[in-house]
Design a protein around this motif. Structure first.
Motif, PDB file in Angstrom:
ATOM      1  N   UNK A  56       0.803  -1.223   0.000  1.00 44.76           N
ATOM      2  CA  UNK A  56       0.000   0.000   0.000  1.00 44.76           C
ATOM      3  C   UNK A  56       0.834   1.271   0.000  1.00 44.76           C
ATOM      4  N   UNK A  57       2.100   1.177   0.304  1.00 44.53           N
ATOM      5  CA  UNK A  57       2.955   2.369   0.340  1.00 44.53           C
ATOM      6  C   UNK A  57       3.694   2.632  -0.971  1.00 44.53           C
ATOM      7  N   UNK A  58       3.434   1.818  -1.989  1.00 48.37           N
ATOM      8  CA  UNK A  58       4.059   2.066  -3.283  1.00 48.37           C
ATOM      9  C   UNK A  58       3.477   3.336  -3.892  1.00 48.37           C
ATOM     10  N   UNK A  59       4.325   4.086  -4.593  1.00 45.21           N
ATOM     11  CA  UNK A  59       3.780   5.240  -5.318  1.00 45.21           C
ATOM     12  C   UNK A  59       3.122   4.723  -6.602  1.00 45.21           C
ATOM     13  N   UNK A  60       2.463   5.613  -7.342  1.00 45.65           N
ATOM     14  CA  UNK A  60       1.717   5.186  -8.541  1.00 45.65           C
ATOM     15  C   UNK A  60       2.618   4.499  -9.555  1.00 45.65           C
ATOM     16  N   UNK A  61       3.806   4.999  -9.704  1.00 46.13           N
ATOM     17  CA  UNK A  61       4.763   4.445 -10.667  1.00 46.13           C
ATOM     18  C   UNK A  61       5.169   3.024 -10.272  1.00 46.13           C
ATOM     19  N   UNK A  62       5.516   2.832  -8.997  1.00 44.56           N
ATOM     20  CA  UNK A  62       5.915   1.511  -8.511  1.00 44.56           C
ATOM     21  C   UNK A  62       4.743   0.527  -8.554  1.00 44.56           C
ATOM     22  N   UNK A  63       3.541   1.014  -8.237  1.00 37.06           N
ATOM     23  CA  UNK A  63       2.358   0.160  -8.293  1.00 37.06           C
ATOM     24  C   UNK A  63       2.085  -0.279  -9.734  1.00 37.06           C
ATOM     25  N   UNK A  64       2.227   0.639 -10.674  1.00 41.66           N
ATOM     26  CA  UNK A  64       2.027   0.291 -12.086  1.00 41.66           C
ATOM     27  C   UNK A  64       3.018  -0.786 -12.521  1.00 41.66           C
ATOM     28  N   UNK A  65       4.264  -0.689 -12.072  1.00 42.84           N
ATOM     29  CA  UNK A  65       5.272  -1.702 -12.408  1.00 42.84           C
ATOM     30  C   UNK A  65       4.850  -3.062 -11.855  1.00 42.84           C
ATOM     31  N   UNK A  66       4.414  -3.102 -10.617  1.00 41.81           N
ATOM     32  CA  UNK A  66       3.968  -4.367 -10.018  1.00 41.81           C
ATOM     33  C   UNK A  66       2.750  -4.923 -10.757  1.00 41.81           C
ATOM     34  N   UNK A  67       1.837  -4.043 -11.147  1.00 45.86           N
ATOM     35  CA  UNK A  67       0.665  -4.493 -11.896  1.00 45.86           C
ATOM     36  C   UNK A  67       1.090  -5.075 -13.236  1.00 45.86           C
ATOM     37  N   UNK A  68       2.011  -4.418 -13.899  1.00 46.66           N
ATOM     38  CA  UNK A  68       2.497  -4.908 -15.196  1.00 46.66           C
ATOM     39  C   UNK A  68       3.126  -6.292 -15.042  1.00 46.66           C
ATOM     40  N   UNK A  69       3.912  -6.469 -13.976  1.00 43.92           N
ATOM     41  CA  UNK A  69       4.539  -7.770 -13.727  1.00 43.92           C
ATOM     42  C   UNK A  69       3.500  -8.859 -13.470  1.00 43.92           C
ATOM     43  N   UNK A  70       2.320  -8.449 -12.999  1.00 40.70           N
ATOM     44  CA  UNK A  70       1.250  -9.396 -12.723  1.00 40.70           C
ATOM     45  C   UNK A  70       0.266  -9.527 -13.881  1.00 40.70           C
TER      46      UNK A  70
END
Length: 104
Positions: A56-70
Motif C-alpha cells: 500500500x505504500x508504493x507510489x503510482x509508478x511503482x504500483x504500475x510496475x507491479x501491476x504490469x509484472x502481474x
C-alpha cells in the motif's frame, strides 16, 4: 495490509482498482476512491488480491510496475507482459514516465 481487487460486474472493460484494508467489506466501501462507475451497489464486486498484500505504500509508478509484472494491461504501446523476458523493469518505467509526462 490485505489487498483487494474491486471491479464492476458486467463491465470488465472498465478495468479494476486495488485497495488495501482489513476486511473485504471495508475494501468494497472504498469503490468511490476509484474511477469505476456503477449504477447500483449490487454490481460492485470485491475479492482478495494477495499478490499485492503489504504494498500500500508504493507510489503510482511503482504500483504500475507491479501491476504490469502481474499481467495488467495498460495501453497498446506498452511493453507487453508476453515480452516480459525481453523487456526489463527499466523498459516499463521508461514507457510509464513517457506516457505520464505527455498527460500532464
Amino acid at each position: 495490509m490485505k489487498a483487494y481487487y474491486l471491479w464492476i460486474e458486467d463491465n470488465e472493460d472498465m478495468g479494476g482498482h486495488i485497495v488495501w484494508d482489513t476486511t473485504w467489506r471495508n475494501a468494497r466501501r472504498r469503490i468511490n476512491e476509484s474511477d469505476l462507475y456503477y449504477d447500483s451497489w449490487i454490481y460492485v464486486k470485491c475479492k482478495r488480491y494477495p499478490e499485492f498484500d503489504d504494498k500500500e505504500n508504493l507510489n503510482k509508478r511503482e504500483l504500475a510496475l507491479e501491476q504490469w509484472k502481474n499481467g495488467w494491461w495498460f495501453d497498446s504501446d506498452e511493453p507487453t507482459f508476453d515480452d516480459y523476458e525481453e523487456n526489463t523493469d527499466a523498459d516499463f518505467l521508461a514507457w510509464y514516465d513517457k506516457r505520464h509526462a505527455e498527460s500532464r
